[in-house]
Design a protein around this motif. Sequence first.
Motif, PDB file in Angstrom:
ATOM      1  N   THR A  12       9.148  -5.622  32.258  1.00 41.52           N
ATOM      2  CA  THR A  12       8.443  -4.819  33.253  1.00 41.52           C
ATOM      3  C   THR A  12       7.278  -4.076  32.600  1.00 41.52           C
ATOM      4  N   ASN A  13       6.198  -3.990  33.316  1.00 40.67           N
ATOM      5  CA  ASN A  13       4.995  -3.295  32.858  1.00 40.67           C
ATOM      6  C   ASN A  13       4.583  -3.784  31.463  1.00 40.67           C
ATOM      7  N   SER A  14       4.650  -5.081  31.263  1.00 41.85           N
ATOM      8  CA  SER A  14       4.446  -5.655  29.929  1.00 41.85           C
ATOM      9  C   SER A  14       3.057  -5.388  29.366  1.00 41.85           C
ATOM     10  N   GLY A  15       2.044  -5.342  30.220  1.00 37.69           N
ATOM     11  CA  GLY A  15       0.693  -5.082  29.727  1.00 37.69           C
ATOM     12  C   GLY A  15       0.602  -3.737  29.030  1.00 37.69           C
ATOM     13  N   TYR A  16       1.136  -2.708  29.677  1.00 36.59           N
ATOM     14  CA  TYR A  16       1.084  -1.368  29.107  1.00 36.59           C
ATOM     15  C   TYR A  16       1.857  -1.297  27.794  1.00 36.59           C
ATOM     16  N   TRP A  17       3.098  -1.784  27.800  1.00 35.86           N
ATOM     17  CA  TRP A  17       3.938  -1.642  26.613  1.00 35.86           C
ATOM     18  C   TRP A  17       3.474  -2.513  25.459  1.00 35.86           C
ATOM     19  N   SER A  18       2.996  -3.698  25.757  1.00 36.96           N
ATOM     20  CA  SER A  18       2.482  -4.562  24.690  1.00 36.96           C
ATOM     21  C   SER A  18       1.244  -3.939  24.056  1.00 36.96           C
ATOM     22  N   ASP A  19       0.366  -3.347  24.877  1.00 41.26           N
ATOM     23  CA  ASP A  19      -0.816  -2.656  24.340  1.00 41.26           C
ATOM     24  C   ASP A  19      -0.404  -1.465  23.493  1.00 41.26           C
ATOM     25  N   LYS A  20       0.611  -0.738  23.953  1.00 44.43           N
ATOM     26  CA  LYS A  20       1.089   0.433  23.212  1.00 44.43           C
ATOM     27  C   LYS A  20       1.592   0.015  21.823  1.00 44.43           C
ATOM     28  N   VAL A  21       2.394  -1.021  21.771  1.00 48.27           N
ATOM     29  CA  VAL A  21       2.914  -1.510  20.493  1.00 48.27           C
ATOM     30  C   VAL A  21       1.766  -1.995  19.610  1.00 48.27           C
ATOM     31  N   ALA A  22       0.790  -2.685  20.186  1.00 51.12           N
ATOM     32  CA  ALA A  22      -0.370  -3.154  19.409  1.00 51.12           C
ATOM     33  C   ALA A  22      -1.145  -1.969  18.832  1.00 51.12           C
ATOM     34  N   ARG A  23      -1.296  -0.899  19.603  1.00 47.59           N
ATOM     35  CA  ARG A  23      -1.974   0.310  19.095  1.00 47.59           C
ATOM     36  C   ARG A  23      -1.158   0.939  17.967  1.00 47.59           C
ATOM     37  N   ASN A  24       0.168   0.949  18.110  1.00 46.58           N
ATOM     38  CA  ASN A  24       1.026   1.497  17.050  1.00 46.58           C
ATOM     39  C   ASN A  24       0.840   0.715  15.753  1.00 46.58           C
ATOM     40  N   VAL A  25       0.819  -0.603  15.861  1.00 43.10           N
ATOM     41  CA  VAL A  25       0.661  -1.456  14.674  1.00 43.10           C
ATOM     42  C   VAL A  25      -0.698  -1.206  14.034  1.00 43.10           C
ATOM     43  N   ALA A  26      -1.744  -1.108  14.845  1.00 40.29           N
ATOM     44  CA  ALA A  26      -3.086  -0.845  14.319  1.00 40.29           C
ATOM     45  C   ALA A  26      -3.130   0.524  13.631  1.00 40.29           C
ATOM     46  N   ARG A  27      -2.495   1.520  14.224  1.00 48.06           N
ATOM     47  CA  ARG A  27      -2.456   2.855  13.624  1.00 48.06           C
ATOM     48  C   ARG A  27      -1.678   2.819  12.308  1.00 48.06           C
ATOM     49  N   ASP A  28      -0.595   2.043  12.254  1.00 48.36           N
ATOM     50  CA  ASP A  28       0.172   1.911  11.007  1.00 48.36           C
ATOM     51  C   ASP A  28      -0.709   1.344   9.893  1.00 48.36           C
ATOM     52  N   ARG A  29      -1.481   0.298  10.191  1.00 46.46           N
ATOM     53  CA  ARG A  29      -2.355  -0.303   9.178  1.00 46.46           C
ATOM     54  C   ARG A  29      -3.422   0.700   8.735  1.00 46.46           C
ATOM     55  N   ASP A  30      -3.979   1.438   9.695  1.00 43.58           N
ATOM     56  CA  ASP A  30      -4.986   2.445   9.372  1.00 43.58           C
ATOM     57  C   ASP A  30      -4.396   3.541   8.486  1.00 43.58           C
ATOM     58  N   THR A  31      -3.195   3.978   8.805  1.00 46.42           N
ATOM     59  CA  THR A  31      -2.522   4.997   7.997  1.00 46.42           C
ATOM     60  C   THR A  31      -2.313   4.486   6.578  1.00 46.42           C
ATOM     61  N   ASP A  32      -1.842   3.256   6.452  1.00 45.03           N
ATOM     62  CA  ASP A  32      -1.634   2.661   5.121  1.00 45.03           C
ATOM     63  C   ASP A  32      -2.935   2.672   4.321  1.00 45.03           C
ATOM     64  N   GLN A  33      -4.032   2.254   4.945  1.00 43.96           N
ATOM     65  CA  GLN A  33      -5.315   2.193   4.250  1.00 43.96           C
ATOM     66  C   GLN A  33      -5.792   3.577   3.823  1.00 43.96           C
ATOM     67  N   ARG A  34      -5.661   4.551   4.704  1.00 44.58           N
ATOM     68  CA  ARG A  34      -6.129   5.909   4.379  1.00 44.58           C
ATOM     69  C   ARG A  34      -5.312   6.519   3.238  1.00 44.58           C
ATOM     70  N   LEU A  35      -4.000   6.349   3.290  1.00 40.52           N
ATOM     71  CA  LEU A  35      -3.159   6.906   2.236  1.00 40.52           C
ATOM     72  C   LEU A  35      -3.419   6.207   0.902  1.00 40.52           C
ATOM     73  N   THR A  36      -3.543   4.910   0.930  1.00 41.34           N
ATOM     74  CA  THR A  36      -3.812   4.151  -0.292  1.00 41.34           C
ATOM     75  C   THR A  36      -5.147   4.572  -0.902  1.00 41.34           C
ATOM     76  N   ALA A  37      -6.149   4.801  -0.063  1.00 42.27           N
ATOM     77  CA  ALA A  37      -7.462   5.235  -0.551  1.00 42.27           C
ATOM     78  C   ALA A  37      -7.382   6.596  -1.244  1.00 42.27           C
ATOM     79  N   GLU A  38      -6.396   7.413  -0.863  1.00 43.54           N
ATOM     80  CA  GLU A  38      -6.216   8.733  -1.468  1.00 43.54           C
ATOM     81  C   GLU A  38      -5.251   8.701  -2.660  1.00 43.54           C
ATOM     82  N   GLY A  39      -4.825   7.498  -3.070  1.00 41.14           N
ATOM     83  CA  GLY A  39      -3.975   7.360  -4.245  1.00 41.14           C
ATOM     84  C   GLY A  39      -2.477   7.416  -3.962  1.00 41.14           C
ATOM     85  N   TRP A  40      -2.101   7.291  -2.701  1.00 45.52           N
ATOM     86  CA  TRP A  40      -0.687   7.314  -2.328  1.00 45.52           C
ATOM     87  C   TRP A  40      -0.110   5.907  -2.351  1.00 45.52           C
TER      88      TRP A  40
END
Length: 134
Positions: free
Chosen positions: A70-98
């Motif tokens: 149900t409401n697959s468009g919304y939830w699939s987009d939400k999960v895709a945004r979460n995954v993109a944010r996870d990758r962005d977080t990884d990159q930012r932390l790694t750039a700071e030496g974490w």
Amino acid sequence: MQAIRSRDTTPERLIRRLVHAQGLRYRVAARPLPKLRRTADMVFRPAKVAVFIDGCYWHGCPEHYVPPKTNSGYWSDKVARNVARDRDTDQRLTAEGWTVLRFWEHEPSDECAARITAEVERRRNAEREDPPSS
């Protein structure tokens, strides 16, 4: 959505208990970088290690994620945004030496705890051998 835990999930608590039993101390649900509005499940500040224990549904586990009926468009987009944010977080932390450690909720807790302990000890030992110059 309100009833869904964002912290203190069963896998998190179990891994934290195992890591604590190894003598390591950490911050829970803390921001690794004060300016970055994202929290890690466990933060080892002096060692610069951030640990995330990701839920299979909310973070799009390639092994267990099942798109909603149900409401697959919304939830699939939400999960895709979460995954993109996870990758962005990884990159930012790694750039700071974490070091960023990510685990899925289905991974064996004892293996996750062992990898966390090994990485924190490795980073601590590296810092002792090669202290930053002032």
